[in-house]
Design an enzyme around this catalytic site. Structure first.
Site, short mmCIF file in Angstrom:
data_model
loop_
_atom_site.label_atom_id
_atom_site.label_comp_id
_atom_site.label_asym_id
_atom_site.label_seq_id
_atom_site.Cartn_x
_atom_site.Cartn_y
_atom_site.Cartn_z
N CYS A 87 -21.11 3.95 5.00
CA CYS A 87 -22.25 3.18 4.50
C CYS A 87 -23.50 3.36 5.35
O CYS A 87 -24.61 3.20 4.88
CB CYS A 87 -21.94 1.68 4.52
SG CYS A 87 -20.44 1.29 3.65
N GLU B 164 -31.90 8.60 4.86
CA GLU B 164 -30.82 8.81 3.88
C GLU B 164 -31.39 9.12 2.50
O GLU B 164 -30.95 10.04 1.81
CB GLU B 164 -29.92 7.57 3.80
CG GLU B 164 -28.73 7.75 2.86
CD GLU B 164 -27.86 6.49 2.74
OE1 GLU B 164 -28.40 5.38 2.81
OE2 GLU B 164 -26.64 6.64 2.59
N LYS C 292 -32.19 4.36 6.58
CA LYS C 292 -32.11 4.47 5.13
C LYS C 292 -33.27 5.31 4.60
O LYS C 292 -33.16 5.94 3.56
CB LYS C 292 -32.13 3.07 4.49
CG LYS C 292 -30.84 2.29 4.69
CD LYS C 292 -29.73 2.77 3.76
CE LYS C 292 -28.40 2.11 4.12
NZ LYS C 292 -27.27 2.72 3.41
N GLU D 68 -28.60 15.60 -0.66
CA GLU D 68 -27.47 15.14 -1.48
C GLU D 68 -27.88 14.04 -2.45
O GLU D 68 -27.23 13.85 -3.47
CB GLU D 68 -26.35 14.57 -0.58
CG GLU D 68 -25.67 15.58 0.34
CD GLU D 68 -26.35 15.65 1.70
OE1 GLU D 68 -27.56 15.34 1.80
OE2 GLU D 68 -25.67 16.02 2.68
N SER E 7 -15.53 8.88 4.77
CA SER E 7 -15.34 8.55 3.35
C SER E 7 -16.34 9.32 2.49
O SER E 7 -17.50 9.51 2.86
CB SER E 7 -15.55 7.05 3.16
OG SER E 7 -15.73 6.77 1.80
N GLU F 18 -9.97 5.08 -2.05
CA GLU F 18 -9.84 6.24 -1.19
C GLU F 18 -8.90 5.95 -0.01
O GLU F 18 -8.05 6.77 0.33
CB GLU F 18 -11.23 6.64 -0.67
CG GLU F 18 -11.25 7.96 0.09
CD GLU F 18 -12.65 8.33 0.56
OE1 GLU F 18 -13.59 7.53 0.35
OE2 GLU F 18 -12.80 9.42 1.14
N CYS G 272 -25.83 -4.38 10.09
CA CYS G 272 -27.14 -4.25 9.44
C CYS G 272 -28.06 -5.43 9.70
O CYS G 272 -29.28 -5.30 9.66
CB CYS G 272 -26.98 -4.08 7.94
SG CYS G 272 -25.85 -2.73 7.54
N GLU H 119 -14.10 2.84 -2.07
CA GLU H 119 -13.60 3.08 -0.71
C GLU H 119 -12.17 2.56 -0.55
O GLU H 119 -11.35 3.16 0.12
CB GLU H 119 -14.53 2.43 0.32
CG GLU H 119 -14.35 3.03 1.70
CD GLU H 119 -15.61 2.90 2.56
OE1 GLU H 119 -16.72 3.12 2.03
OE2 GLU H 119 -15.49 2.58 3.74
#
Lengths: 627, 568, 164
Positions: free
Chosen positions: B301, B359, B356, B364, B321, B283, B500, B280
């Protein structure tokens, strides 16, 4: 085309011209165009009368013009007279005659005899006990009333601002703009001790001054026209019959409190009130009585209409403002109060229709005069919707403090069909019931509160000895339960449980302890509910238990409804002496509960009987009885 | 003499110090007044009526909505109040599913505990509710309308704090429910799976989806090798469920527990976070170089944020990102490393987060249809497994994570708190690599639990404007500012307020105990010998090994590409 | 329904009432007046235009009694299925109405939006059982054949109205 008024002088001059034009109309036919009369066909009557007049070449005007039209007959669609059950109503002026239950076939005669020849048609007049009451004001229903707020309802064309001006309309607003300071206005309203007509009876002047004191530059004036009580239609009549009067009250409130925008929240079930108000606002705007820099005074004021979408709870202040904001109509916690954080979170004056309609009266005639009507703590008049088992039902206005006896027996003409007075439910689902012992109690905010009832919006349902009070309580609880917004636990869950208990009582399944459980729930709801509607939801139950506990006990312990009203508790039996054994009842019975041998008395199996009463109707020998 | 204002609570004088309402003051005075619908971070709803108190005139007021006034005197515990509270509880219990022993929320349910506290011995009303209405379309949470008491906490959380607006009240009165538009399953709604609704739900009406059994099954299978990674925020919260002080780092004990439960290899997601920092920061540096519409760069994230962006601001996806989250980066690496073994491999991630779970199921992250992370367990689910294993957690001896991914840095650990990602990235980008430079960075406004933090830091001689937001409502507000023309170079978004550490998968504890978790993470950072991700020796070997030539494939993702497919 | 036309209708109403949260109820009223119900297809668009979530719009729409989410027919026929009507064979009447109109317990309104057939628990007219109501007008002593006849009459009534 209305003239745009730019100055105070313009307004005075227009008012003069309108008054002159109204004077020029020597004769007037006022056809009631309130919701009640319209549904019984009054608009057809109006059209027919006009048609006949033009056929006969009678010069008539259907709209007041600024320029006098000499010798014409004025034809008006008026607001509600309040005597809806006698409708369609037609009032004849200058005589002040009232024709009732007018039919299309009567129109020819009305024009021919009354308009052209000035004769009274006795057949159409209100008659009672052999007496013909020619003049409206002579009819007992009207005679004992004091019509101040409703004074124009039925007497002027509700769709014309010119008619309102002709009778001195907007003089109070004019005073408020030019002769009085905001403080003066509030002092006058406070001095008059005008109390909110929406139920709570909070002094309007105090509310206004609280809003005036707020520093926030944007404030609102809101009118509560969400008259949701079943059987109440006072506010509707004012909005339909004299809309400018209410607008004037709101404009004065705006001037006094420093608000330049107002909202009128009208329930969706009142389409005519909405269109009359829209029309009235458009006229006031066209005349320059609403808008920017009104009459050059520097005061700006605009009005909007918000239509309700079907939710009784929106009669509660914070739910109403939430609804105007486009949200669910759920009341919010207070504080902060509406006067501080109301509509769009701004300081807001919120009063109901009748309260605003009182304001022009107070400014025109003074607080001292106003206080001379009714008791000191609740001055002024109050409009009530009188319904139930009574001879004359309708909309009435009496001074505060009038007794129930006067209302029911003098104005209402006493009990219908020789019935015996049992109770009156006042204030609808938020109110309580009053019994014979309260007949001589003056009706005002404080006395009613003491008696465990409240004026509410002013519905009076008169009940005779055939009315089951448990069923009445169930009816109101069913209504409240359906209309609970669902936010706070006591109201949402408590009313549901109370209804459940009442339903089982009227179905004959009441249990020992049910009365106590009802009272316990009622106590919790009354003390802990979030909003006023929730807090008063249990009142009909509490007051019927208080006054008619024995009826509850009969249902629960004897499985009997003393009035014979509760179908599930009826006992239907066949009198063997009268029964001829024709079998008609058994063939009629939908439940197959009746059996027997032909030509011998039949019997009903009480376990199968669904108590529908079909057999009672069917029996040619009247041998089947219910008790 | 200070002229502090006081009032009387149950006859005891209490000082008023600007408390918003009576309830807060009463609680400060040591009285745990019962409530269902009051949360200090949400607007006052005032619907449960449990917090009513009696004033000196015998009138009742809801403590949550009454401001304290000097000279006031109230009672919190009178005969009437107890009676009303009992009736309210009885009314709530009447139509409630009362199968407490099999309820996911057994032992954590407010209704259950208040019923016990107020001695509800029976319910006099018949239960007229329809059959339980379980809605489990979401991979993150499960709803059971039958257990809902309509306190509206979830609605206000979803709308006021998160600005997601997936759920709201529907209908009214006794027919009222909490529902999506047209009652569609949550999975078809704009729900981002942040789980904050479950975190505020006082009963078992919204609970985190439980995947414990699936993990046990994998552990019990002799032919399966089960690896696990543990997110930074887990270590400072899990112990709270076992009575350890809030914020205490119990990573060593967690590792010990997992090993006893039969996990074959145990890793720390902080290592994955180091990968994220490197990617990151690279980037960001590249985008800063290019400038223009590529900025700001949004962090990626947080899966709830990514989903929020996809549904609400799809036009911003090019600014998000391309880095996978630490969990997914690390899982991809672990998966590659495991290819060497012939045994079936199941990878579990222990996360503070309910999103999560979603996710891990995204296409993907399922190359060849197989997810890189097979199961995501929340901290609470791991607590449950530890309990089920009969382990006395507090007495476990700390153990270390497994090789070959045994090293991590302080930069990776602080990912668990809002501002942590930013601070870690800045450690990498800052030209000053000294210890005092590190210290300075910590005071540039990146730390603290505020919902919106803004700072400007110099990178390569140029000022870089950074915003760190937590809570999706704050993200939406910031995006509105950006649309109005405000410029930012980097924006870190965490869906859960505070980051988190306050994820919906964490044990439910009072707000002040939650705050200790962030201190715990910064303390853990302090103890780490390596502070900067690029100094992690493991990184070198990874980039030279597994990642060689496959950095893009294993560590990056393009959101929005799969979007058409799923929603088109 | 034609989607393009629906958006045009919605836009006209939105233009009149305003595209902001405070207009939510007024906009829903406008839509309801136009379609006699609130078409679900419009919700995503309306929500976006009014700046509220779809769940919020649904929330408001289901709070107020005047809003309906299901299209209703021109004639709403209610078949009483109270105890008395039930034993007097109200179900065959319901079945006949449904078969004549191609309806079922799941599909209560005809595609041409002329008829809605619902049941009602009791109309309190047990002595006249079985009864049905058409737009609140009571029809007593029904039979399946009478019901078929009634449908025919209502269709004619409508046709005559159209021709006139």
């Amino acid at each position: 085309m209305l003239t745009m008024l730019k100055t105070r002088a313009d307004l005075d001059a227009l008012r003069e011209r309108c008054a002159a034009a109204a004077r020029a109309e020597e004769k007037k036919i006022l056809v009631c165009a309130g919701t009640g009369c319209v549904s019984s066909g009054s608009l057809d009557i109006f059209d027919r009368l006009r048609e006949i007049m033009s056929e006969k070449g009678v010069d008539c005007t259907v709209e007041l013009q600024e320029e006098p039209h000499e010798h014409a007959v004025g034809m008006k669609k008026s607001g509600c007279h309040g005597f809806c059950e006698m409708g369609p109503l037609v009032r004849i002026e200058p005589q002040g005659w009232l024709y009732t239950r007018v039919r299309l076939s009567d129109c020819e005669e009305i024009v021919e005899r009354t308009i052209l020849r000035g004769e009274h048609i006795e057949r159409l007049a209100y008659q009672k006990d052999g007496t013909v009451h020619k003049e409206q004001e002579d009819i007992p229903f009207y005679k004992k009333q004091t019509r101040l707020v409703l004074e124009h309802c039925g007497h002027i064309d509700a769709t014309s601002i010119l008619e309102y001006l002709a009778i001195g309309g907007y003089t109070a607003f004019e005073k408020a703009l030019f002769d009085l300071s905001p403080d003066d206005i509030i002092r006058e309203v406070t001095e008059s001790n005008l109390r909110g007509r929406g139920g709570g009876g909070f002094p309007a002047g105090r509310k206004w001054s609280q809003v005036q004191r707020q520093k926030e530059p944007v404030k609102y004036v809101v009118c509560n026209g969400d008259e949701g009580d079943p059987g109440a239609f006072m506010d509707r009549s004012i909005m339909e019959g004299d809309p400018h009067r209410m607008l004037e009250g709101m404009m004065i409130a705006g001037r006094a409190c420093g608000a330049s925008e107002g909202y009128i929240y009208v329930r969706a079930e009142y389409p005519m009130a909405v269109s009359r108000l829209q029309n009235a606002i458009a006229q006031a705007e066209a005349c320059g009585l609403l808008g920017r820099d009104i009459l050059g005074s520097g005061f700006d004021f605009t009005l909007h209409i918000s239509r309700g979408a079907g939710a009784f709870v929106c009669g509660e202040g914070s739910a109403l403002t939430a609804s105007i904001e486009g949200k669910r109509g759920m009341p919010r916690v207070k504080p902060p109060r509406t006067v501080e954080h109301g509509l769009f979170d701004k300081p807001t004056v919120l009063n109901n229709v009748e309260t605003y309609a009182n304001v022009p009266l107070i400014l025109n005639r003074g607080a001292a005069w106003y206080k001379s009507i009714g008791p000191e703590n609740s001055p002024g008049t109050k409009a009530f919707a009188l319904t139930g088992n009574i001879v004359n039902t309708g909309l009435i206005e009496v001074p505060m403090g009038t007794t129930l006896r006067e209302i029911i027996f003098d104005i209402g003409g006493g009990m219908r069909d020789g019935g015996e007075f049992k109770a009156v439910q006042i204030g609808g689902p938020s109110g309580g019931c009053l019994t014979a012992e309260h007949l001589d109690m003056p009706l005002d905010f404080d006395s009613l509160k003491k008696a465990g009832a409240m004026i509410g919006s002013g519905g009076l349902v008169v009940m005779d000895q055939h009315t089951c009070m448990v069923e009445v309580a169930r009816f109101f609880m069913n209504f409240t339960q359906n209309e609970s917004c669902g936010k706070c636990v006591p109201c949402r869950e408590g009313t549901r449980r109370m209804l459940e208990i009442l339903e089982r009582i009227v179905a004959g399944n009441g249990r020992d302890g049910d009365i106590e459980l009802l009272l316990e729930l009622a106590d919790t709801i009354t003390n802990t509910a979030l909003c006023g509607l929730g807090k008063s939801a249990a009142l009909p139950v509490v007051s019927t238990i208080k006054n008619f506990r024995s009826e509850y006990e009969a249902h629960i312990y004897e499985k009997r409804c003393p009035t014979g009203n509760c179908r599930k508790l009826r006992r239907i039996s066949i009198d063997p002496k009268l029964c001829k054994g024709c079998s008609k009842c058994s063939r009629t019975c939908p439940a197959g509960a009746i059996s027997g041998v032909l030509k011998q008395p039949f019997v009903i199996d009480p376990d199968k009987c669904i108590k529908c009463g079909a057999c009672v109707e069917a029996c040619p020998f009247h041998a089947i009885k219910e008790d | 003499m200070t002229n502090k204002e006081t009032m009387l609570i149950d006859g005891v004088p209490v000082e008023i110090n600007g408390e918003k309402n009576l309830l807060e003051l009463i609680r400060k005075a040591g009285i745990s007044l019962p409530t269902f619908c009051y949360h200090s971070e949400l607007s006052v709803y005032g619907a449960c009526r449990m917090c009513m108190v009696e004033n000196e005139r015998g009138g009742l007021e809801a403590a949550c909505s009454t401001p304290p006034r000097a000279g006031m005197s109230i009672r919190t515990n009178t005969e009437r109040l107890r009676r009303y509270r009992r009736v309210i509880l009885e009314l709530l219990l009447a139509n409630h599913c009362r199968d407490c022993t099999t309820c996911e929320n057994n032992g954590q349910c407010k209704l259950q505990s208040l019923a016990k506290r107020f001695n509800i011995e029976g319910v006099r009303f018949p239960n007229t509710a329809e059959k339980p209405l379980i809605e489990n379309s979401s991979v993150s949470v499960v709803r059971d309308a039958h257990k809902c008491i309509l306190c509206g906490d979830c609605v206000r959380m979803c709308n006021e704090v998160q600005n997601v607006g997936a759920i709201d009240f529907a209908r009214r009165g006794s027919k009222m429910t909490i529902s999506t538009a047209f009652d569609v399953p949550l999975a078809e709604s704009p729900c981002v799976g942040c789980g904050q609704c479950a975190a505020v739900c006082p009963t078992g009406a919204i609970v985190v989806k439980n995947d414990v059994e699936k993990v046990w099954k994998a552990l019990d299978d002799k032919n399966t090798r089960v690896s696990v990674q543990i997110a930074p925020a887990v270590r400072v919260a899990l112990g709270q469920a076992f009575g350890l002080p809030g914020g205490e780092n119990s990573m060593g004990k967690i590792v010990a527990a997992l090993r006893r439960m039969g996990f074959d290899s145990i890793f720390d997601t902080s290592t994955g976070a180091d990968l994220t920092v490197l990617e990151e920061s690279g980037e960001l540096a590249a985008r800063l170089e290019e400038g223009g519409h590529e900025l700001p760069l949004f962090s990626s994230c947080c899966p709830a944020w990514v989903r929020f962006c996809e549904t609400r601001f799809p036009e911003l996806l090019p600014n998000v990102s391309s880095c996978k989250s630490p969990m997914q980066m690390f899982a991809a690496v672990i998966r590659e490393q495991a290819r060497a073994s012939s045994r079936r491999h199941v990878h579990v991630a222990v996360m503070p987060c309910t999103a999560k779970k979603y996710e891990a199921r995204r296409s993907e992250f399922c190359p060849d249809g197989k997810p890189d992370v097979d199961y995501v367990l929340t901290t609470q689910e791991l607590v449950r497994m530890i309990r089920e294993s009969n382990l006395i957690f507090s007495e476990l001896e700390p153990e270390a994570v497994d090789m070959p991914f045994g090293t991590m840095t302080g930069a990776g650990v602080i990912f668990g708190v809002t501002g942590g990602v930013t601070e870690a990235v800045l450690r990498r980008l800052a030209s000053d690599k000294s210890n005092s430079g590190l210290m300075r960075l910590a005071y540039t406004g990146v730390r603290g639990l505020e919902g919106v933090k803004e700072t400007t830091v110099e990178v390569g001689g140029k000022p870089v404007r950074i915003a760190m937001v937590s809570g999706l409502g704050n993200a939406a507000k910031l995006i509105e500012r950006i649309r109005q023309g405000e410029h930012f170079d980097f924006v870190e978004v965490m869906a859960c307020p505070g980051g988190c550490i306050n994820g919906a998968g964490q044990p439910f504890v009072p707000a002040e105990e939650k705050a200790q978790r962030s201190a715990g993470l910064y303390a853990a950072d302090k103890l780490c010998s390596i502070k900067r991700s690029e100094e992690n020796p493991l990184m070198m070997s990874l980039y030279g090994g597994i990642l060689k030539g496959r950095v893009h494939e294993l560590l990056h993702v393009h959101y929005g590409a799969g979007e058409e497919e799923r929603h088109g | 329904m034609n989607t393009h036309e629906m958006y045009q209708t919605a836009d006209a109403i939105l233009d009149r009432c305003g595209r902001e949260q405070r207009s939510v109820i007024a906009v829903l009223q406008g839509i309801q007046e136009h379609y006699r119900y609130l078409p679900r297809e419009l919700f995503p668009y309306l929500a976006e235009q009014l700046g509220v979530s779809e769940a919020r719009l649904y929330s408001v729409a289901t709070f107020y009694e005047n809003f309906s989410l299901d299209p209703k027919g021109h004639f709403v026929i209610k078949v009483c299925d109270g105890t008395a009507c039930h034993v007097r064979k109200s179900i065959p009447i319901l079945e006949r109405l449904r078969s004549d109109l191609g309806l079922s317990d799941k599909k209560v309104t005809t595609d041409d939006l002329l008829f809605t057939v619902e049941t009602v628990s009791c109309l309190g007219a047990c002595g006249l059982a079985p009864v049905i109501t058409v737009n609140d007008k009571v029809h007593p002593g029904m039979t399946p054949d009478k019901a078929s006849e009634l449908i025919k009459q209502l269709r004619e009534e409508l046709q005559n109205a159209d021709n006139a």
